[in-house]
Write a protein that holds these residues in place. Structure first.
Motif, short mmCIF file in Angstrom:
data_model
loop_
_atom_site.label_atom_id
_atom_site.label_comp_id
_atom_site.label_asym_id
_atom_site.label_seq_id
_atom_site.Cartn_x
_atom_site.Cartn_y
_atom_site.Cartn_z
N ASP A 1 0.82 -1.16 0.18
CA ASP A 1 -0.15 0.10 -0.03
C ASP A 1 0.82 1.16 -0.11
N ASN A 2 1.92 1.16 -0.24
CA ASN A 2 3.01 2.40 -0.19
C ASN A 2 3.04 3.09 -1.43
N LEU A 3 2.08 3.66 -1.88
CA LEU A 3 1.67 4.09 -3.24
C LEU A 3 1.84 5.61 -3.28
N HIS A 4 2.67 6.29 -2.39
CA HIS A 4 2.72 7.69 -2.20
C HIS A 4 3.89 8.27 -3.09
N PHE A 5 3.33 8.21 -4.65
CA PHE A 5 4.36 8.75 -5.43
C PHE A 5 4.55 10.16 -5.61
N ASP A 6 3.45 10.94 -4.80
CA ASP A 6 3.82 12.27 -4.72
C ASP A 6 5.03 12.42 -3.67
N ARG A 7 5.45 11.62 -2.91
CA ARG A 7 6.57 11.82 -2.19
C ARG A 7 7.87 11.66 -3.08
N ASP A 8 7.78 10.78 -4.31
CA ASP A 8 8.86 10.82 -5.03
C ASP A 8 9.05 12.09 -5.85
N VAL A 9 7.97 12.83 -6.05
CA VAL A 9 8.05 13.84 -6.92
C VAL A 9 8.74 15.12 -5.83
N ARG A 10 8.19 15.22 -4.72
CA ARG A 10 8.91 16.27 -3.87
C ARG A 10 10.42 15.90 -3.64
N ALA A 11 10.86 14.65 -3.65
CA ALA A 11 12.24 14.36 -3.45
C ALA A 11 13.07 14.82 -4.49
N ALA A 12 12.23 14.57 -5.85
CA ALA A 12 12.82 14.89 -7.21
C ALA A 12 13.13 16.52 -7.16
N VAL A 13 12.01 17.22 -6.48
CA VAL A 13 12.18 18.64 -6.69
C VAL A 13 13.32 19.05 -5.76
N GLN A 14 13.28 18.41 -4.59
CA GLN A 14 14.42 18.91 -3.68
C GLN A 14 16.01 18.32 -4.37
N GLN A 15 15.90 17.36 -4.86
CA GLN A 15 17.11 17.21 -5.71
C GLN A 15 17.59 18.49 -6.80
N LEU A 16 16.73 18.81 -7.39
CA LEU A 16 16.98 20.16 -8.22
C LEU A 16 17.39 21.33 -7.69
N ARG A 17 16.69 21.67 -6.44
CA ARG A 17 16.93 23.10 -5.41
C ARG A 17 18.38 22.63 -4.91
N ASN A 18 18.85 21.44 -4.61
CA ASN A 18 20.03 21.28 -3.84
C ASN A 18 21.32 21.59 -5.01
N ARG A 19 20.98 21.47 -6.44
CA ARG A 19 21.80 21.83 -7.32
C ARG A 19 21.42 23.06 -8.04
N GLY A 20 20.72 23.90 -7.20
CA GLY A 20 20.74 25.41 -7.70
C GLY A 20 19.87 25.94 -8.39
N ALA A 21 18.49 25.10 -8.68
CA ALA A 21 17.69 25.61 -9.34
C ALA A 21 16.55 26.36 -8.39
N THR A 22 16.38 27.45 -8.59
CA THR A 22 15.40 28.26 -7.84
C THR A 22 14.01 28.31 -8.42
#
Length: 369
Positions: free
Chosen positions: A149-170
């Motif tokens: 039942d771990n179908l929280h794919f929205d958490r994957d989206v948030r993690a991908a966004v954080q990866q961008l922000r860690n690399r300088g995307a504003t």
């Protein structure tokens, strides 16, 4: 500007519908005794194996981020790993660089490579792009969620966004196809620096994800698209469109049966949609004060080598900024009835099965070179 080389899509792996079946089991349509089988199917993957399995074995083995075997060798050094809020480790690629970030989330039954060619186009145009394998992807390089039942794919989206922000995307534009679009719409209200939202062929709700209430808070430019012959996804996408709080929002309905990212590859109408999406990305960043270099229009003349000769061209009904302009006569906006998560899962099952079937028979559209 030289166009980025396109990546040929990998054919769906056998058993790519396993996650879809898992989705159906946890919805209201679950069958007695099926949950145990789904749980066994969703056993956690171990991340002890480095990417060396996808590289020649001679020489010292490098401990790099895991990467899906569909990723071309020339891009494997772009692989990254990152962790979602619930501890699920994900595998992705970061293409390009700079403060303008784009996250693209794939549909059910697909993987990181579904968006890859489009991601390369964006990277060549000056954007920093993250594409990734969602959790629970059959044959993917990301971990499974650990529970059926771990179908929280929205958490994957948030993690991908954080990866961008860690690399300088504003500033970030978030896009997704089918299940990936539902996940993106669910995560959108909490994405810092969001400048745009892109949704293709997505259900209005799925187990663990209900984006409709939060979409009223999303006021950034938004782009929605679906196909008339793709189950009932046109109505699903219209429901998301109507729930959006954006004043600058547009919807495109194609006269086609094609689903998700494949819509942008479906003949003349797909080429038009592809260019509209590219233009939307540039417009969204420009309106946020983060202009990108102009994207040259793609050359769609002639029949692409990867598209079967004589394939029928479909036509898009470019709707104005009203959700019902191309619908049946007399149909009102409030006549849409929620399907429920079980029915939405069944829709995803049917869409994934149809796309896999047409590709296996060689009738599916293919990526332009």
């Amino acid at each position: 500007m030289t166009a980025a080389p396109s990546a040929r899509r990998a054919r769906r792996a056998p058993g790519a519908l396993s996650l879809t079946l898992s989705l159906s089991l946890v919805g209201p349509l679950a069958l007695p005794g099926a949950v145990a089988a789904a749980t066994a199917q969703s056993a956690p993957q171990r991340w002890t194996q480095p990417v060396g399995s996808t590289f020649p074995k001679h020489g010292p083995q490098r401990k790099e981020a895991p990467v899906n075997a569909c990723v071309p060798k020339r891009l494997r050094d772009k692989a990254v790993s990152f962790t979602a809020a619930d501890g699920v480790r994900l595998s992705g690629l970061v293409l390009g660089s700079g403060p303008r970030g784009v996250v693209l989330s794939h549909e059910n039954g697909w993987n990181i490579c579904s968006w890859l060619a489009f991601a390369e186009e964006l990277a060549a145009a000056g954007y920093q792009v993250v594409v990734y394998d969602q959790r629970n992807v059959h044959g993917g390089a990301s971990e499974r969620g650990g529970r059926a039942d771990n179908l929280h794919f929205d958490r994957d989206v948030r993690a991908a966004v954080q990866q961008l922000r860690n690399r300088g995307a504003t500033r970030v534009l978030a896009g997704g196809a089918s299940m990936g679009g539902t996940a993106t719409a669910t995560a959108a209200p909490g994405i810092p620096g969001l400048v745009g939202l892109l949704i293709l062929s997505s259900p209005r709700a799925l187990p663990a994800m209900n984006p409709l209430p939060g979409l009223a808070e999303v006021t950034v430019p938004s782009f929605f698209a679906a196909a008339t012959g793709d189950q009932t996804f046109a109505d699903e996408v219209r429901a998301l469109y109507e729930a959006s709080g954006a004043k600058d929002k547009r919807i495109r309905i194609l006269d086609s049966h094609v689903h998700g990212v494949d819509m942008m590859e479906d003949g003349t109408a797909g080429a038009r949609l592809h260019d509209q999406v590219l233009a939307f990305v540039g417009d969204a960043f420009r309106k946020a004060g983060a202009s990108a270099p102009p994207v040259p229009p793609a050359d769609h003349s002639g029949t692409p080598p990867s598209e079967p000769a004589g394939s029928p061209a479909t036509h898009a009904a470019d709707e104005p900024h009203t959700p019902r302009a191309a619908t049946r006569a007399g149909e009102e906006a409030d006549s849409l009835l929620p399907l429920g998560t079980g029915a939405a899962c069944a829709l995803l099952t049917a869409a994934a099965a149809w796309t896999a079937r047409t590709r296996l028979r060689g009738r599916g559209v293919r990526r332009r070179r």
